[in-house]
Write an enzyme that holds these catalytic residues in place. Sequence first.
Site, PDB file in Angstrom:
ATOM      1  N   GLU A 424       0.787  -1.235   0.000  1.00 29.08           N
ATOM      2  CA  GLU A 424       0.000   0.000   0.000  1.00 29.08           C
ATOM      3  C   GLU A 424       0.821   1.289   0.000  1.00 29.08           C
ATOM      4  O   GLU A 424       0.245   2.384   0.108  1.00 29.08           O
ATOM      5  CB  GLU A 424      -0.994   0.022   1.176  1.00 29.08           C
ATOM      6  CG  GLU A 424      -2.003  -1.107   1.112  1.00 29.08           C
ATOM      7  CD  GLU A 424      -3.128  -1.008   2.113  1.00 29.08           C
ATOM      8  OE1 GLU A 424      -4.146  -1.691   1.918  1.00 29.08           O
ATOM      9  OE2 GLU A 424      -2.996  -0.246   3.094  1.00 29.08           O
ATOM     10  N   GLU A 511      -6.529  -7.515  -1.480  1.00 25.88           N
ATOM     11  CA  GLU A 511      -6.985  -7.336  -0.107  1.00 25.88           C
ATOM     12  C   GLU A 511      -8.435  -6.883  -0.108  1.00 25.88           C
ATOM     13  O   GLU A 511      -8.812  -5.971  -0.848  1.00 25.88           O
ATOM     14  CB  GLU A 511      -6.177  -6.268   0.649  1.00 25.88           C
ATOM     15  CG  GLU A 511      -4.875  -6.727   1.231  1.00 25.88           C
ATOM     16  CD  GLU A 511      -4.261  -5.664   2.141  1.00 25.88           C
ATOM     17  OE1 GLU A 511      -3.037  -5.707   2.294  1.00 25.88           O
ATOM     18  OE2 GLU A 511      -4.984  -4.811   2.690  1.00 25.88           O
TER      19      GLU A 511
END
Length: 817
Positions: A424, A511
């Site tokens: 991320e 995710e």
Amino acid sequence: MSRQALHEGWVLRAVPGPQVPPEVAGTAVPATVPGCVHTDLLAAGLIPDPYLDDNETRLGWIGRTDWVYETTFDWQSGDVDRVDLVCAGLDTVATVTLNGTIVGRTENQHRGYRFAVGALLRPGANVLAVRFDSPYRYAEAHRDRLGDRPNSYPEPFNFIRKTACNFGWDWGPNLVTAGIWQEIGLHAWSTARLATVRPLVTVSGDTGRVELHVEVERAADVPLVVRAEVAGVATEVTVAAGERTVVATLTVRDPERWWPVGYGEQPRYDLDVTLRAEDGRALDAWSRRIGFRSVRLDTAPDAHGSAFTLHVNDVPVFVRGVNWIPDDAFPDRVTQQRLAERLTQAVGANVNLLRVWGGGRYESDDFYDLADSLGLLVQQDFLFACAAYPEEEPFRTEVEAEAREQVSRLAVHPSLVLWTGNNENIWGWHDWDWQQPLAGRTWGRGYYLELLPRIVGELDPTRPYWPGSPWSGREDVHPNDPAYGTTHIWDVWNTDDYTKYREYLPRFVAEFGYQAPPAYATLRRSISDEPLAHDSPGMAHHQKAIDGDLKLQRGLDAHLPVPADFDDWHYLTQLNQARAIQLGVEHFRSHRPVCMGAIVWQLNDCWPVTSWSAVDGDGRRKPLWYALRRAYADRLLTVQPRDGGLAVVAVNETGAAWQGPVTVTRFTLAGEPRAKTSVDLDVPAYSSVVLTLPAELARPDEARRELLVAEPGDVAERALWFFAEDREIEWPAAELEATVEPVDGGQLVRVTARTVLRDLALFPDRLHPSAEVDQSLVTLLPGESAAFTVRADTPLDPAALTRRPVLRCVNDTKRPS
């Protein structure tokens, strides 16, 4: 050559400081090596269990303290050229001394170290000490020197090469460890040793190839011989005097291929490497097991954006994945047996890939050996997560060293199919308001797009590398664009209802997740609140997500009846988690092959906590685990909204065609059929088929009193569709008959429905902490039966097994008075 482990006789002392409690100051604590400070203090009775209640909050001083480990060992000198002290893992900022002389300093938990100590050893007793400086002091000093960098938590984890989640996460405790966390010992050798052995294993057609890269460390510049053997094929190559590297190639005809679980078997071959002097003296040896398989990543542009499809042995694999975090905050407690239990739980849920998340660790050899044997694919992140990372020294050198070590170490494992640069961080730079506070300072881009791909390309070109998770494949496309590469979907948990998953048509979801509390027995072990309530102090402390309970409540309000007590709340929040993820997985799978992967956040927990896991911190399976097993089945039948109506989608993730009838019926809740049709399935291998339902099935007469049932026979589980939310449905009061009988190793609970029973579940851990059940979340129409097998260390009360709160369904939820 000889090796002497140095794991005995260690003691631990805190370096004096005002933060050290009196009971610890000046105390010599017996230390376990490998281990860490927290587990040693806990074993000595000097701290409370940090996993219970809010004990964690009183232990912050440990991470701000310097610690010294010390042991005395015997050494008898021999006729060897070199003696090295080998430290497989030191956590983290360490100064190593032998007999009072400093032999080395370290500042990276994620790599090993080797120090020449022969000149310092003396016959008889020797004193080895390792001082660990406070990780906070080290990280904060580098932060102050280089300038702060944004991250997701108010902790300096991005300024030290250490397990990031030690500093707390939205599912994890803040327990900043120190210690000798992996093996330590002496290695005595002469002439030369094997420094690294890096096999690059490929297969094409009927030919397997092992390109063996060997690096030696020398104490003498003499010719050496490397011999390698696998599958009955052997070769020898000479390392000329003065040379340090050599490449040996072995060609294996018709090797059995290694396959992911569900696609074939997992044969492996012993690869043996020996190092000899020219006169034949054995100097060193190395052995591992390898598997022959090919892997490639298809990221080609297409009409939908760009693909993200893993091909193993030229078969496109729909990834049915789960994210993996460290299984304990204290790594010495993660044994091979515990890993075997957890990875077996993954396989039991029809998972075929584990993504090792970048805020944890490079997983252990035990982890990878188990994945190899079970056929679990592994995606390994490099260790960067949710933060901007400095690229200045000493970090760049440390990152390169750890990456080289870990890529070389893990190259042998057929289960490893993908390296990922970070978690991320590229997304964060784009969307999380980092750019202004960074003001042009480094943030990690050079690692993810330059350094790490260069290292993987140099050391292991057999495997693909992807710069980030999420990442769209190029910098001119937003890193979390669902149409390109990999995507993370977190608006569902943070701000939106889980039905929003259906608004996405992603190429690969790396995710997505939804929370629920752990099992009841896990709560009762770890939290002493009386009464236990969703917002009682211990429960609140074991909920680390921002506004976590409010988000759980938002999900309940949208879908389920109002819970009247804690038992209702516990069951319904666990149910809502399972529903959310099953809906998402089935939606993504129904769009195969545009979408070719879903990795649920997360499989496991590192302590008892309300989180996104399917298996809680005590290893108990939550209802989500059972929903995953259903949604990740090799053959999935699912009802999906399509073009204003409904369709049955059949997904076949096997190598054989799926053929047979499917009966679709619209029933009332009383079990009366209102409309019915039959279709013949013909789903080719590794594909999906969409069958649009006629309007008389897709449109109910009374939405609050009807459901749709698609029955595929014995080859897959039936699919259900309800036309209204549970909170709106006119559920009859639950009526059932339940019997209990002993069976081999447990008890069989048979439930026969007299009314519809929605998401029937059994929670035997409420009766004994060892108890577990083989299935959950079963919906029955009137007259149908289900059997639950319960296993426990002791027989359970039959009456308690058949009533609330052990036996539950949606329509037995208490109505608030």
